[in-house]
Design a protein around this motif. Structure first.
Motif, short mmCIF file in Angstrom:
data_model
loop_
_atom_site.label_atom_id
_atom_site.label_comp_id
_atom_site.label_asym_id
_atom_site.label_seq_id
_atom_site.Cartn_x
_atom_site.Cartn_y
_atom_site.Cartn_z
N MET A 23 0.82 -1.19 0.00
CA MET A 23 0.00 0.00 0.00
C MET A 23 0.87 1.26 0.00
N LYS A 24 2.04 1.21 0.64
CA LYS A 24 2.89 2.39 0.68
C LYS A 24 3.26 2.85 -0.72
N HIS A 25 3.52 1.90 -1.60
CA HIS A 25 3.89 2.26 -2.97
C HIS A 25 2.75 3.02 -3.66
N GLN A 26 1.51 2.60 -3.39
CA GLN A 26 0.36 3.28 -3.98
C GLN A 26 0.24 4.71 -3.45
N ILE A 27 0.52 4.88 -2.17
CA ILE A 27 0.46 6.22 -1.58
C ILE A 27 1.57 7.09 -2.15
N LYS A 62 2.97 6.82 -5.07
CA LYS A 62 2.60 7.15 -6.44
C LYS A 62 1.55 8.27 -6.47
N LEU A 63 0.57 8.19 -5.58
CA LEU A 63 -0.48 9.21 -5.51
C LEU A 63 0.11 10.57 -5.14
N GLU A 87 9.46 10.66 -7.37
CA GLU A 87 9.14 9.49 -6.55
C GLU A 87 10.01 9.45 -5.29
#
Length: 64
Positions: A1-5, A7-8, A17
């Motif tokens: 989930m951290k990667h999704q945050i 990216k957002l 990034e």
């Protein structure tokens, strides 16, 4: 989930990034240090992809 945050944040803030990762880690660390240990642990686990199987699809209900 951290990667999704990350990216957002990268997309919404228009930053790299690397900068997004640093920002997300800073926010996670802020909450980790200021919340009760059991809640901080759940946030840390969720951010790092370790869900507790408590909510829909195995996610934690804490952050829903």
């Amino acid at each position: 989930m951290k990667h999704q945050i990350v990216k957002l944040v990268c997309e919404k803030a228009g930053i790299s990034e690397e900068q997004s990762t640093e920002a997300v880690e800073t926010v996670i660390g802020y909450f980790r240090n200021r919340l009760p240990a059991e809640i901080a642990e759940q946030i840390d686990n969720l951010a790092h992809g370790h869900n507790g199987g408590n909510g829909p699809e195995g996610g934690s209900r804490l952050l829903q």
